[in-house]
Write an enzyme that holds these catalytic residues in place. Sequence first.
Site, PDB file in Angstrom:
ATOM      1  N   CYS A  33       0.804  -1.226   0.000  1.00 16.12           N
ATOM      2  CA  CYS A  33       0.000   0.000   0.000  1.00 16.12           C
ATOM      3  C   CYS A  33       0.839   1.280   0.000  1.00 16.12           C
ATOM      4  O   CYS A  33       0.293   2.372  -0.120  1.00 16.12           O
ATOM      5  CB  CYS A  33      -0.984   0.000   1.171  1.00 16.12           C
ATOM      6  SG  CYS A  33      -0.248  -0.348   2.766  1.00 16.12           S
ATOM      7  N   HIS A 142      -2.370   7.693   6.637  1.00 18.85           N
ATOM      8  CA  HIS A 142      -2.648   6.420   5.970  1.00 18.85           C
ATOM      9  C   HIS A 142      -4.055   5.966   6.358  1.00 18.85           C
ATOM     10  O   HIS A 142      -4.872   5.640   5.504  1.00 18.85           O
ATOM     11  CB  HIS A 142      -1.606   5.397   6.386  1.00 18.85           C
ATOM     12  CG  HIS A 142      -1.689   4.098   5.668  1.00 18.85           C
ATOM     13  ND1 HIS A 142      -1.848   4.001   4.308  1.00 18.85           N
ATOM     14  CD2 HIS A 142      -1.620   2.820   6.124  1.00 18.85           C
ATOM     15  CE1 HIS A 142      -1.859   2.731   3.952  1.00 18.85           C
ATOM     16  NE2 HIS A 142      -1.739   1.988   5.032  1.00 18.85           N
ATOM     17  N   HIS A 180      -9.908   1.728   0.485  1.00 19.16           N
ATOM     18  CA  HIS A 180      -8.459   1.530   0.431  1.00 19.16           C
ATOM     19  C   HIS A 180      -8.054   1.029  -0.952  1.00 19.16           C
ATOM     20  O   HIS A 180      -8.327  -0.109  -1.319  1.00 19.16           O
ATOM     21  CB  HIS A 180      -8.053   0.513   1.508  1.00 19.16           C
ATOM     22  CG  HIS A 180      -6.575   0.368   1.672  1.00 19.16           C
ATOM     23  ND1 HIS A 180      -5.658   1.176   1.031  1.00 19.16           N
ATOM     24  CD2 HIS A 180      -5.844  -0.500   2.429  1.00 19.16           C
ATOM     25  CE1 HIS A 180      -4.440   0.816   1.375  1.00 19.16           C
ATOM     26  NE2 HIS A 180      -4.521  -0.204   2.220  1.00 19.16           N
TER      27      HIS A 180
END
Length: 219
Positions: A33, A142, A180
């Site tokens: 990620c 994040h 996400h």
Amino acid sequence: MTQQSSAQRSMLAHRISYFLKLSGPSYVVDTACSSSLYAIENAYRAIRIGEIDAAIVGGANLCLHPSVTLQFARLGSECLYYKKSKDARRIYAQVLHAKTNCDGYKPQGITFPSGAAQVALLNEFYEECDVDRYSLSYVEAHGTGTLVGDPEEGNAIDATLTKKRKTPLLIGSIKSNIGHSEPASGICAITKCIIAMESGFLPPNDHFNTPRKEIKRAP
């Protein structure tokens, strides 16, 4: 082009460069990620040392089977164009500095984030770029919404960016708005910040009502 080469992820960047008739470094970055942010750092450093004049950094995520994870079962992709400000026709934002690190071995496992490593990275980052860390008005985190990740990140931000502040530090995450997007999440976060600077409006964190009890709160 063979069927094998067209299916290899390592060939994707080269195929794009070939189609656009570009020259210079061309490669795929895969750090889960954080992939697109690692790619941004590579582009930033290559421009600074004069290796390239400009860079196209793209992030994409494609999940073809929902069993991998339901949250990732959507396509997400986005690109940013970087070049020296003196050569740019228009400037939406300026990259002052970029830095990454790796938190290495942890007894909890590879997927467990290290708050200590995040603190070290933030401290080194602001020492190197010579920006007053307490003058920040907003931090795009994040913020995956996980029980483990959010406290580590939130407490690291608190330990490095809030001690001498006189006003609250706003924190947000685009994942509450679009989900996400895994390797593309970094570019999506930057895009959100650029739009916010252009419009003067920060999207609220959807479905957020109460902070996790594991995250330190201001007195």
